[in-house]
Design an enzyme around this catalytic site. Structure first.
Site, PDB file in Angstrom:
ATOM      1  N   GLU A  51       0.811  -1.229   0.000  1.00  0.00           N
ATOM      2  CA  GLU A  51       0.000   0.000   0.000  1.00  0.00           C
ATOM      3  C   GLU A  51       0.840   1.273   0.000  1.00  0.00           C
ATOM      4  O   GLU A  51       0.416   2.300  -0.532  1.00  0.00           O
ATOM      5  CB  GLU A  51      -0.956   0.010   1.202  1.00  0.00           C
ATOM      6  N   PHE A 113     -12.157  -6.925  13.821  1.00  0.00           N
ATOM      7  CA  PHE A 113     -11.092  -7.451  12.967  1.00  0.00           C
ATOM      8  C   PHE A 113     -10.630  -6.380  11.972  1.00  0.00           C
ATOM      9  O   PHE A 113     -11.437  -5.771  11.288  1.00  0.00           O
ATOM     10  CB  PHE A 113     -11.592  -8.691  12.210  1.00  0.00           C
ATOM     11  N   GLN A 114      -9.336  -6.146  11.898  1.00  0.00           N
ATOM     12  CA  GLN A 114      -8.725  -5.155  11.015  1.00  0.00           C
ATOM     13  C   GLN A 114      -9.298  -3.756  11.212  1.00  0.00           C
ATOM     14  O   GLN A 114      -9.452  -3.010  10.255  1.00  0.00           O
ATOM     15  CB  GLN A 114      -8.828  -5.603   9.553  1.00  0.00           C
ATOM     16  N   LYS A 163     -17.722  -0.408   5.846  1.00  0.00           N
ATOM     17  CA  LYS A 163     -18.171  -1.324   4.801  1.00  0.00           C
ATOM     18  C   LYS A 163     -19.668  -1.195   4.527  1.00  0.00           C
ATOM     19  O   LYS A 163     -20.096  -1.259   3.367  1.00  0.00           O
ATOM     20  CB  LYS A 163     -17.822  -2.769   5.185  1.00  0.00           C
ATOM     21  N   MET A 478      24.468   8.482   2.160  1.00  0.00           N
ATOM     22  CA  MET A 478      24.250   9.789   2.771  1.00  0.00           C
ATOM     23  C   MET A 478      24.539   9.740   4.275  1.00  0.00           C
ATOM     24  O   MET A 478      25.121  10.663   4.847  1.00  0.00           O
ATOM     25  CB  MET A 478      22.797  10.231   2.513  1.00  0.00           C
TER      26      MET A 478
HETATM   27  C1  LIG Z   1      18.626  14.206   1.622  1.00  0.00           C
HETATM   28  C2  LIG Z   1      17.928  15.508   1.409  1.00  0.00           C
HETATM   29  C3  LIG Z   1      18.664  16.673   1.208  1.00  0.00           C
HETATM   30  C4  LIG Z   1      18.062  17.879   0.937  1.00  0.00           C
HETATM   31  N1  LIG Z   1      18.827  18.969   0.634  1.00  0.00           N
HETATM   32  C5  LIG Z   1      18.228  20.100   0.180  1.00  0.00           C
HETATM   33  C6  LIG Z   1      19.000  21.212  -0.318  1.00  0.00           C
HETATM   34  O1  LIG Z   1      20.229  21.193  -0.343  1.00  0.00           O
HETATM   35  N2  LIG Z   1      18.343  22.276  -0.804  1.00  0.00           N
HETATM   36  C7  LIG Z   1      16.960  22.346  -0.828  1.00  0.00           C
HETATM   37  O2  LIG Z   1      16.417  23.320  -1.320  1.00  0.00           O
HETATM   38  N3  LIG Z   1      16.228  21.342  -0.332  1.00  0.00           N
HETATM   39  C8  LIG Z   1      16.817  20.224   0.146  1.00  0.00           C
HETATM   40  N4  LIG Z   1      16.035  19.176   0.586  1.00  0.00           N
HETATM   41  C9  LIG Z   1      14.571  19.325   0.557  1.00  0.00           C
HETATM   42  C10 LIG Z   1      14.025  20.023   1.789  1.00  0.00           C
HETATM   43  O3  LIG Z   1      13.936  19.077   2.829  1.00  0.00           O
HETATM   44  C11 LIG Z   1      12.616  20.622   1.504  1.00  0.00           C
HETATM   45  O4  LIG Z   1      11.754  19.614   1.044  1.00  0.00           O
HETATM   46  C12 LIG Z   1      12.636  21.703   0.448  1.00  0.00           C
HETATM   47  O5  LIG Z   1      13.705  22.588   0.652  1.00  0.00           O
HETATM   48  C13 LIG Z   1      11.324  22.475   0.461  1.00  0.00           C
HETATM   49  O6  LIG Z   1      11.143  23.106  -0.745  1.00  0.00           O
HETATM   50  P1  LIG Z   1      10.222  24.377  -0.915  1.00  0.00           P
HETATM   51  O7  LIG Z   1      10.641  25.459   0.001  1.00  0.00           O
HETATM   52  O8  LIG Z   1      10.187  24.653  -2.354  1.00  0.00           O
HETATM   53  O9  LIG Z   1       8.797  23.932  -0.345  1.00  0.00           O
HETATM   54  P2  LIG Z   1       7.664  22.939  -0.791  1.00  0.00           P
HETATM   55  O10 LIG Z   1       7.622  21.831   0.188  1.00  0.00           O
HETATM   56  O11 LIG Z   1       7.687  22.600  -2.215  1.00  0.00           O
HETATM   57  O12 LIG Z   1       6.417  23.862  -0.419  1.00  0.00           O
HETATM   58  C14 LIG Z   1       5.777  24.640  -1.344  1.00  0.00           C
HETATM   59  C15 LIG Z   1       5.454  26.017  -0.785  1.00  0.00           C
HETATM   60  O13 LIG Z   1       4.697  26.678  -1.808  1.00  0.00           O
HETATM   61  C16 LIG Z   1       3.457  27.081  -1.298  1.00  0.00           C
HETATM   62  N5  LIG Z   1       2.442  26.967  -2.338  1.00  0.00           N
HETATM   63  C17 LIG Z   1       1.728  25.885  -2.724  1.00  0.00           C
HETATM   64  N6  LIG Z   1       0.866  26.198  -3.690  1.00  0.00           N
HETATM   65  C18 LIG Z   1       1.034  27.514  -3.935  1.00  0.00           C
HETATM   66  C19 LIG Z   1       0.410  28.436  -4.818  1.00  0.00           C
HETATM   67  N7  LIG Z   1      -0.582  28.083  -5.644  1.00  0.00           N
HETATM   68  N8  LIG Z   1       0.833  29.719  -4.792  1.00  0.00           N
HETATM   69  C20 LIG Z   1       1.805  30.123  -3.933  1.00  0.00           C
HETATM   70  N9  LIG Z   1       2.419  29.301  -3.081  1.00  0.00           N
HETATM   71  C21 LIG Z   1       2.032  28.016  -3.079  1.00  0.00           C
HETATM   72  C22 LIG Z   1       3.179  26.187  -0.115  1.00  0.00           C
HETATM   73  O14 LIG Z   1       2.286  26.811   0.768  1.00  0.00           O
HETATM   74  C23 LIG Z   1       4.585  25.981   0.467  1.00  0.00           C
HETATM   75  O15 LIG Z   1       4.932  27.040   1.322  1.00  0.00           O
HETATM   76  C24 LIG Z   1      16.650  17.956   0.909  1.00  0.00           C
HETATM   77  C25 LIG Z   1      15.893  16.819   1.149  1.00  0.00           C
HETATM   78  C26 LIG Z   1      16.512  15.597   1.381  1.00  0.00           C
HETATM   79  C27 LIG Z   1      15.663  14.386   1.592  1.00  0.00           C
HETATM   80  C1  LIG Z   2      12.532   5.257   5.133  1.00  0.00           C
HETATM   81  C2  LIG Z   2      13.816   5.922   5.490  1.00  0.00           C
HETATM   82  N1  LIG Z   2      14.637   5.388   6.418  1.00  0.00           N
HETATM   83  C3  LIG Z   2      15.808   5.992   6.721  1.00  0.00           C
HETATM   84  C4  LIG Z   2      16.183   7.158   6.113  1.00  0.00           C
HETATM   85  C5  LIG Z   2      17.508   7.835   6.478  1.00  0.00           C
HETATM   86  N2  LIG Z   2      18.390   7.871   5.297  1.00  0.00           N
HETATM   87  C6  LIG Z   2      18.522   8.950   4.514  1.00  0.00           C
HETATM   88  S1  LIG Z   2      19.533   8.707   3.202  1.00  0.00           S
HETATM   89  C7  LIG Z   2      19.848   7.121   3.685  1.00  0.00           C
HETATM   90  C8  LIG Z   2      20.766   6.241   2.893  1.00  0.00           C
HETATM   91  C9  LIG Z   2      20.252   5.941   1.541  1.00  0.00           C
HETATM   92  O1  LIG Z   2      21.046   4.940   0.980  1.00  0.00           O
HETATM   93  P1  LIG Z   2      21.019   4.621  -0.559  1.00  0.00           P
HETATM   94  O2  LIG Z   2      19.614   4.469  -1.007  1.00  0.00           O
HETATM   95  O3  LIG Z   2      21.942   3.516  -0.854  1.00  0.00           O
HETATM   96  O4  LIG Z   2      21.510   5.992  -1.193  1.00  0.00           O
HETATM   97  P2  LIG Z   2      22.980   6.652  -1.203  1.00  0.00           P
HETATM   98  O5  LIG Z   2      22.962   7.706  -0.145  1.00  0.00           O
HETATM   99  O6  LIG Z   2      23.975   5.580  -0.926  1.00  0.00           O
HETATM  100  O7  LIG Z   2      23.088   7.233  -2.563  1.00  0.00           O
HETATM  101  C10 LIG Z   2      19.168   6.817   4.874  1.00  0.00           C
HETATM  102  C11 LIG Z   2      19.249   5.535   5.582  1.00  0.00           C
HETATM  103  C12 LIG Z   2      15.272   7.691   5.162  1.00  0.00           C
HETATM  104  N3  LIG Z   2      15.524   8.844   4.525  1.00  0.00           N
HETATM  105  N4  LIG Z   2      14.134   7.050   4.846  1.00  0.00           N
END
Ligand SMILES: Cc1cc2nc3c(=O)[nH]c(=O)nc-3n(C[C@H](O)[C@H](O)[C@H](O)COP(=O)(O)OP(=O)(O)OC[C@H]3O[C@@H](n4cnc5c(N)ncnc54)[C@H](O)[C@@H]3O)c2cc1C
Ligand SMILES: Cc1ncc(C[n+]2csc(CCOP(=O)(O)OP(=O)(O)O)c2C)c(N)n1
Ligand SMILES: [Mg+2]
Lengths: 581, 167
Positions: A51, A113-114, A163, A478
């Site tokens: 799911e 159940f469930q 249901k 990472m």
């Molecule tokens: C491993 C990892 C590393 C990351 N590193 C980075 C990084 O280096 N740099 C980075 O930028 N992010 C990074 N992120 C992502 C970060 O965690 C956030 O998800 C991201 O920065 C949020 O993006 P955003 O500000 O565009 O917001 P979003 O989550 O895209 O939010 C959208 C915004 O727009 C608004 N909005 C929606 N609809 C409308 C509309 N019609 N008109 C006006 N506004 C609207 C919403 O209200 C909200 O405030 C990383 C994520 C991971 C998993």
């Molecule tokens: C469901 C979930 N569990 C744990 C994490 C924490 N986490 C972030 S990046 C990462 C490693 C990802 O490994 P891989 O997919 O091999 O990517 P790589 O960084 O090696 O490119 C982990 C464990 C997560 N983001 N999501």
């Protein structure tokens, strides 16, 4: 009027909403709905293998197409399995309507159940949810759900269906329009605020436009491009905003934030006017708040008032939708023939070009071992920059964001807010179902791919040929990178021993598998894979195990405190940074 | 800017199952303070009126108001601390009341405008309404050992003047 069952009402509502494709998994509580689906052929139902994948696939479909994704799961474990996906959609503001089966009304609260309290469990991670207690409210509730999910700041809406509601009978009447007295998002920005913002924007000496996912969600890319080019200002995108402004354009200075480019983060740090559009000042972007844009006056356009001044106090807030507000700004600039300060802008660009010359995304190429960055660059070339790229979570995600240049919105699909490993593969399947004629690549890692691997089976059943680009570094890379930098290389639980033979695995599911170990073979393998239009191909790239993502702002650092590849010795971050994650 | 001020926020919301949990959830999920919360239906049976007392600096209160407004079930709200308003809370106190204590307790209840609702030879049950601080003062005025039980309704309030919070 005829009486029809609740299950039939649901299917008729989906048709009225123009739903063509939905994702789900059956079980006792939704059997009646599955029976009603069996009797029709307007809506394609994709049977996933878990799911969580149903929700991610619906997200992939929604993120690629802009339509609302639809999910159907059974009660109990069906809906608890879906929660991660729902939370993912919530964090990234993705419009979904999720139907969950529930035990019959009379049994609710009996530990039947469930039975789980689906509405209670999902409450903190949905935009809204409903429990339907009377079949007479069913159609209207579904109408409300689609309306709430897709308007304002989009998000997932869950409808819990006991249901007996699906079995009972009622007349079908689908409301054409819906109005909720308690929900009325502001679309049009305040004219006075727009005017004030334009004055500030044009007074800038060192402006930066910083935009995010909101531009993509609102289809505001044309207005963003027009305004940015009219002003001639530098623009940076968040991870969620990539593609809203063409990455190949000169005014684009790359992604900002923790793994953003040197020029983007330095420009942010030194700007005097920051124009934030549909972005939410996430902590991955701001770094340490006290050090964020110390000299800037800030304009912030966002449809959600609670995004404004949440993390950073802004000077000119504008609540409204991106296209409408930006059109208003463009009109003021054009009608009054306003011009930016050309001389200051020229000086600013020269400074930015100096930062750009640092080439912060350069890396040392190797003849021996495949560099992950190189794989993404070749992926970009082979697909001519046109593929839809989904990603999992980790280093590979950052490299995909940095080295694939996205020129159009909805081309880049990833889990930003929740950072859900396992997102990439089902999302790729959803995107491919939305756009069967486009190339779809799923950039993933050896850790992430194993979280939703079972979907290879779904992809076989529904012929969704995508190209899986596995950057196999043998590590939870990472996390390993953080352990290298901040935990003195104590690699606790990040080495993935006993990885499967991905080639055989792909073949076992009826797909094509390829293992690539030499840099010289990267391009050829990609070309071969993309030539197989009708096959899912699993490309297992054995990459450099020790490669790190640069640039990097260690947590707790300001945007001007970046670490660059090969140049900085990482010692340790302050304790405060360790807490921040 | 950083002082934690007390705010009395009054909300009109759809009288739907789960509406109250959405508010309670919001406060716990986002770590906001909540001192009291009262809720009851209004003259319009489709609406509930919810009043809560919270603490926070300006920025936090601004977020709380925005987050509350963002809940789909919230129709309207007002921060009564930002306008002239009346605040009232109901308190029921069971006290010891024997010997010379008895007359003193009655005297204090009278001073604070309370009513004795129930009498036994050893106790009084006193009803008192007023602002939260008035109720606090009463509890401080009587002997600590005399208090057997305290029940407070939590604060409610209404704006002064012609302005009404209605749909
Ligand atoms: C491993 C990892 C590393 C990351 N590193 C980075 C990084 O280096 N740099 C980075 O930028 N992010 C990074 N992120 C992502 C970060 O965690 C956030 O998800 C991201 O920065 C949020 O993006 P955003 O500000 O565009 O917001 P979003 O989550 O895209 O939010 C959208 C915004 O727009 C608004 N909005 C929606 N609809 C409308 C509309 N019609 N008109 C006006 N506004 C609207 C919403 O209200 C909200 O405030 C990383 C994520 C991971 C998993
Ligand atoms: C469901 C979930 N569990 C744990 C994490 C924490 N986490 C972030 S990046 C990462 C490693 C990802 O490994 P891989 O997919 O091999 O990517 P790589 O960084 O090696 O490119 C982990 C464990 C997560 N983001 N999501
Ligand atoms: Mg890995």
């Amino acid at each position: 009027m005829d009486l029809i069952t609740g299950a039939e009402i649901l299917v008729r509502c989906l048709k009225e909403e123009g739903v063509e494709c939905m994702f789900g998994y059956p079980g006792g509580a939704v059997l009646h709905i599955y029976d009603a689906l069996y009797a029709q052929d307007h809506i394609k139902h994709v049977l996933v293998r878990h799911e969580q994948a149903a929700v991610h696939a619906a997200e992939g479909y929604a993120r690629a197409s802009g339509k609302t994704g639809v999910v159907l799961v059974t009660s109990g474990p069906g809906v608890t399995n879906a929660v991660t996906g729902i939370a993912d959609a919530y964090m990234d503001s993705i419009p979904l309507v999720v139907f969950s089966g529930q035990v019959p009304t009379a049994l609710i609260g009996n530990d039947a159940f469930q039975e789980v309290d689906a509405v209670g469990i999902t409450r903190p991670c949905v935009k809204h949810n409903f429990l339907v207690r009377d079949i007479k409210n069913l159609a209207e509730t579904i109408k409300k759900a689609f309306y709430i999910a897709s308007t304002g700041r989009p998000g997932p809406v869950l409808i819990d269906l006991p249901k007996d509601i699906t079995i009972g009978k009622a007349e079908f009447h689908y409301p054409k329009k819906i109005k909720l007295r308690s929900y009325n998002p502001t679309v049009k920005g305040h004219a006075g605020q727009i005017r004030k913002a334009v004055d500030l924007i044009l007074s800038a000496k060192r402006p930066v436009i910083y935009t995010g996912g909101g531009v993509i969600l609102s289809e505001g890319s044309p207005e963003l491009v027009e305004l940015t080019q009219l002003l001639g200002y530098p623009i940076t995108n968040t991870l969620m905003g990539l593609g809203a402004y063409p990455a190949t354009d000169r005014q684009f200075i790359g992604m900002l934030g923790m793994h953003g480019t040197y020029e983007a983060n330095m420009a942010m740090h030194h700007c005097d006017v920051l124009i934030a559009i549909g972005a939410r000042f996430d902590d991955r972007v701001t770094g340490k708040i006290d050090k964020f844009c110390p000299e800037a006056k800030i304009v912030h356009v966002d449809i959600d008032p609670s995004s404004i001044s949440k993390n950073v106090q802004v000077d000119i807030p504008i609540v409204g939708s991106v296209p409408s507000v930006l059109r208003g700004m463009i009109n003021v600039v054009r009608d009054e023939k306003l011009k930016p300060d050309a001389e200051a802008l020229d000086r600013w660009w020269r400074q930015i070009d100096e930062w750009r010359a640092m080439k912060s995304l350069s890396y040392r190429q190797s003849d021996e071992v495949i560099k992950p960055q190189y794989v993404i660059q070749k992926l970009y070339e082979v697909t001519e920059g046109k593929a839809i790229v989904t990603s999992d979570v980790g280093q590979h995600q950052m490299w995909a964001a940095q080295y694939y240049l996205f020129d159009r919105p909805r081309q880049w699909i990833n889990s930003g807010g929740l950072g859900t490993m396992g997102f990439g593969l089902p999302a790729a399947m959803g995107a491919k179902l939305a756009f069967p004629d486009q190339d779809v690549a799923c950039v993933t890692g050896d850790g992430s791919i194993q979280m939703m691997l079972q979907e290879l089976s779904t992809m076989k059943q529904y012929y969704t040929p995508v190209k899986i680009v596995n950057l196999n570094n043998g590590y939870l890379g990472m996390v390993r990178q953080w352990q290298e930098f901040f935990y003195q290389k104590r690699y606790s639980m990040t080495y993935l021993e006993a990885l499967p033979n991905f080639v055989m695995l792909a073949e076992a599911y009826g797909h094509v598998g390829m293992r690539i170990e030499k840099p010289g073979d990267v391009e050829g393998a990609l070309r071969e894979a993309f030539a197989m239009k009708d096959r899912t191909v699993f490309l297992d790239f054995i990459t450099d195990q020790g490669e790190n993502v640069f640039p990097m702002i260690p947590s707790g650092g300001g945007q001007n405190e970046m670490l660059l590849a090969e140049r900085d010795e990482m010692v340790s971050t302050h304790d405060e940074g360790m807490v921040l994650l | 800017m950083n002082n934690n001020n007390r705010h009395l926020i009054s909300i009109l919301m759809e009288n739907e199952a789960g509406a109250l949990s959405r508010v309670a959830n919001l406060f716990s999920a986002r770590g906001y303070n909540i001192e009291s919360l009262t809720v009851a239906p209004t003259d319009d049976p489709s609406l509930s009126r919810l009043t809560l007392v919270t603490y926070g600096n300006e920025q936090i209160i601004e977020q709380i108001v925005k987050q509350l407004n963002k809940l789909i079930d919230v129709v309207k709200l007002i921060d009564l601390s930002e306008t002239d308003a009346i605040e009232r809370e109901l308190m029921l106190v069971k006290t010891k009341a024997s010997g010379e204590q008895r007359a003193e307790m009655k005297r204090l209840a009278d001073i604070f405008g309370g009513h004795v609702l129930d009498v036994t030879e050893a106790t009084y049950t006193i009803e008192l309404t007023g602002t939260g601080s008035k109720l606090d003062n009463f509890l401080r005025a009587i002997e600590k050992e005399a208090i057997l039980e305290v029940v407070r309704s939590g604060a409610t309030g209404i704006a002064l003047g012609q302005k009404a919070l209605r749909v």
